[in-house]
Design an enzyme around this catalytic site. Sequence first.
Site, PDB file in Angstrom:
ATOM      1  N   GLU A   1       9.120   2.438  11.404  1.00  0.00           N
ATOM      2  CA  GLU A   1      10.030   3.587  11.495  1.00  0.00           C
ATOM      3  C   GLU A   1       9.148   4.821  11.501  1.00  0.00           C
ATOM      4  O   GLU A   1       8.382   5.045  10.562  1.00  0.00           O
ATOM      5  CB  GLU A   1      10.999   3.574  10.313  1.00  0.00           C
ATOM      6  CG  GLU A   1      12.208   4.477  10.535  1.00  0.00           C
ATOM      7  CD  GLU A   1      12.134   5.736   9.706  1.00  0.00           C
ATOM      8  OE1 GLU A   1      11.695   6.772  10.273  1.00  0.00           O
ATOM      9  OE2 GLU A   1      12.491   5.692   8.531  1.00  0.00           O
TER      10      GLU A   1
ATOM     11  N   LYS B   1       0.852  -1.184   0.000  1.00  0.00           N
ATOM     12  CA  LYS B   1       0.000   0.000   0.000  1.00  0.00           C
ATOM     13  C   LYS B   1       0.892   1.241   0.000  1.00  0.00           C
ATOM     14  O   LYS B   1       1.459   1.612   1.025  1.00  0.00           O
ATOM     15  CB  LYS B   1      -0.898   0.026   1.231  1.00  0.00           C
ATOM     16  CG  LYS B   1      -1.801   1.250   1.310  1.00  0.00           C
ATOM     17  CD  LYS B   1      -2.507   1.350   2.655  1.00  0.00           C
ATOM     18  CE  LYS B   1      -3.359   2.620   2.726  1.00  0.00           C
ATOM     19  NZ  LYS B   1      -2.591   3.861   2.507  1.00  0.00           N
TER      20      LYS B   1
ATOM     21  N   CYS C   1      12.460  12.037   7.392  1.00  0.00           N
ATOM     22  CA  CYS C   1      12.423  11.703   8.813  1.00  0.00           C
ATOM     23  C   CYS C   1      13.754  12.009   9.474  1.00  0.00           C
ATOM     24  O   CYS C   1      13.824  12.187  10.692  1.00  0.00           O
ATOM     25  CB  CYS C   1      12.039  10.240   9.011  1.00  0.00           C
ATOM     26  SG  CYS C   1      12.984   9.093   8.003  1.00  0.00           S
TER      27      CYS C   1
ATOM     28  N   GLU D   1       7.369  16.846  15.692  1.00  0.00           N
ATOM     29  CA  GLU D   1       7.869  16.679  14.334  1.00  0.00           C
ATOM     30  C   GLU D   1       7.007  17.510  13.384  1.00  0.00           C
ATOM     31  O   GLU D   1       5.788  17.397  13.373  1.00  0.00           O
ATOM     32  CB  GLU D   1       7.842  15.213  13.921  1.00  0.00           C
ATOM     33  CG  GLU D   1       8.460  14.984  12.555  1.00  0.00           C
ATOM     34  CD  GLU D   1       8.526  13.512  12.176  1.00  0.00           C
ATOM     35  OE1 GLU D   1       9.514  13.122  11.540  1.00  0.00           O
ATOM     36  OE2 GLU D   1       7.597  12.768  12.526  1.00  0.00           O
TER      37      GLU D   1
END
Length: 1000
Positions: A757, A676, A791, A886
């Site tokens: 992650e 996906k 990231c 973040e």
Amino acid sequence: MQSNLDVRIMNRGKEFFASIAGEAPSIFNKGWWTGKVMDWAMQNEQFKVQLFRFVDVLPYLNTSESLSRHIEEYFSGEDQDIPKVLKWGAGAMGGIGGKLAAGLVAKTIRANIESMAKQFIIGENTQDAIKTLRKLRKDGFAFTVDILGEATVSEAEAEAYLKSYLELLDALRGELPKWTGLGGGGSLDWGTTPMLNVSVKPSALFSQASPKDFEGSVQGILKRLIPIYRKVRELGGWMCIDMEQYKFKDITLELFRRLRSSEEFHDYPGLAVVLQAYLKDTDRDLAELLAWAREKKLPIGIRLVKGAYWDYETVIAKQNGWEIPVWTIKAESDAAFERQARVILENHDICHFACASHNIRTIAAVMEMAAELQVPESRYEFQALYGMAEPVRKGLLHVARRVRLYAPYGDLLPGMAYLVRRLLENTANESFLRQSFAEAAEIERLLENPLITLDRERARRAARTSAPSAAPIPPFTNEPMADFTRADVRQAFQQAIASVRQELGRTYPLWIGGREVFTDDRIPSVNPANPDEVIGSVCQAGREHIDQALEAAQKAFPLWRDLSPEDRAGYLFKAADIARKDIYRLSAWQILEVGKQWDQAYADVAEAIDFLEYYGREMLRLGKPRRMGRAPGEFSQLMYQPKGIAAVIAPWNFPLAISCGMTSAAMVAGNPVLYKPASPSSVVGATLCRIYREAGIPDGVFNYVPGRSSVMGDYLVEHPAISLIAFTGSMEVGLHIIEKAARVHPGQSQVKRVIAEMGGKNAIIIDDDADLDEAVREVLYSAFGFQGQKCSACSRVIVVESIYPRFVERLVEGARALAIGPAEDPAYFMGPVVDERAQSTILKYVELARQEGRVLLCQEVPNHGYYVPLTIVEGITPEHRLAQEEIFGPVLAVMKVKNFDQALEWANSTRFALTGAVFSRSPRHLERASREFNVGNLYLNRGSTGALVERHPFGGYKMSGVGSKAGGPDYLIQFLDPRTVCENTMRRGFAPTMEDDDWI
């Protein structure tokens, strides 16, 4: 047998050596501090490394405490004191207290090294420089002035560099009338050459110079180079364009051609360019340049040098997987210099030659070739570096008269970088000056024809080279990065973007069980730089399609599981070859669909190839049963088997690399996959599907099922047929997946494995002794490369207060120079964010920045497209949201700390632990950071992004993720279940002998 020319060269060289017998360059004079230190450095390689690193950091050590601490860190160990050679000159210290003595030694070392640096520059300001130039001319030497400082990180710094040159020329304007020409008076040196001569480093004139944007770089440099040359012409002088690193070579040559042939300067011949003999390209570049000069009927000048960046060019090429651009044997460069010098001399009617070398063999060869070719003395001259090889330049003055010294001047800070290059040249094992004046090598060997030396060295290397490995699969190596110095690479990007654009707007079906499945629910994927441009229409999977894909995967599982590891790995290797051949088009899809810049898109595809190659090899390693234990009478083996069906939920920010990494790891381990992709990058996901289809992955093993998370996300994660889930994305979604996967549903036969992650809040620490040239560039790239949508991106920069003002000023000005626009245009450093939702979220954080801190920069952005302003905000402390959450966008929080202790404390003050970096030249601080900076990937003196497969296995801990590192030796194990099979081999007291592993 020696040729007549070689005999003459040898004889002239011997005469030259005889004329300077008993003399030595001051740098090798053991009666002085510099000579003693250089002698020690040449005897002790470790000391040499530490010395040069210390010299590099010295200008930043502004306090006695900092200076003393660094001296101790660089030159003291547990069992040794600071070498006496460094203390020499401090005087007798008997009776002086320890702290006072240490301070005196530190000050003496600083004074001596600064004196060493000043030996190579003519002054730190214009007044001192002109004073030195007067003396040089009085001694009979001409000059070319070079202003130190090539590392400009902002347009403000580039403008300051231009201003420095204009001020220098204005100062020389008043000085020139006071001088008389060398070698006979008049207004010209030697009767033919202007007294004024300057050298310019082109990259310093435009902070955004990059081979990726070739035309933009040429235009940006010319804008500031033209005013310098215009003033040089007004003063009747000459200008030479220096050659720097290889990446700027073609830009430099193009600058020279355009400036020389421009309408304004067409009739003024006072322009030269440097060529570097150690570059493999130089024979071709020289021939093309001379042919161009003849075609245009334009006299030119060439300064030929050996080259000063050999170590740098070699390392950079090896790191990026490129062909090394420099000759790797010293004699090859020497031979190339003589070969190229002859070509220039043969073309003396159109080209003035500046022979820049301290090598007496080289000098003798040029003089003899010039004599043989009857080249007028006015058509060539010799050049030497100020502060080096004094005996050579004095000897040259006697025999050739026409000697020009390359004379740098400027601040000591960039002067130290220049000093390190000079020290490296002087102390290299193959340095002519070292061999001549420090080691007293035999004159016959020093004057030997480099072709003879080269044959001997090649024979020696051939003798020690082992036979090539017969292994069927070569060891893993990273896919080379895009080399934008090559015109064909730049053209390939333009062609690929144009080609891909012809395919926009197509419909992309699901791929389930080896067949295309079209659905009525479709989502358009758009170009974030121009949302009106539809990249493709992507069919969306519903729950029924997940069921179909699971059925296909279950059907395919037994045959795929039982296929040998070699066969499964073979599919990955074939997929890698397909991606490699189509790397530019694969990059182009990313450029258009998610707004990745050329270099970043190419790196993404290269990483995908790396995953395929690396995981294929890893499965070959893990696929072999491992014998366990050594007990006699027992044969025990550990082996791995696949877990089952894997759901791979991929991100959009590394749309091919991470997707490929997770899917290939799962498949090569024997697990069928339901893939996906993230919605904004579903077309790139479809290109991965195409790669696997072309590679022949069996039906049902790979299933492409893009879909709405609200419709089928939880259904996929919770389905009892799913054995493992590999996810990369936000912490919030990752924790949701972990929670959902933890529940056992009816029909579920095993505990689901989740590999997640989940992002970070990454910090870069700037210590008080950091190299700001490197630190500013790397922070800008880490924070704003691909719009901060990695990231691993830097979102906090933590700066020690003593260096804070200098760093922040350069950071902000550097960021101000970054252009923002469509990623398909290489002139733009930063592009759009991925979609409207990301844009909206980031803009809220930009507003929060105004509330929590003081905004230092908020760039203007294009009105059309999903752009957000590059934002830098200071005054942020750990309790602020900007220091904890973040953002996934180009918002950088600058945090000021008292010292390195507080920097580490603040760096560790978030719940994330993904990446981090430290810029410091303190060995002790780097060691502490290695222990105490809590991140999965820590980088010392480089940025926080750009992990490479195998070299930098990637992944974090705490709230940054769960699972082992991608691209590392443990990653595949997560997709496997280990099994142990133990056989009792005893029969009636008899056990077979196990020869392997020394069993008895």
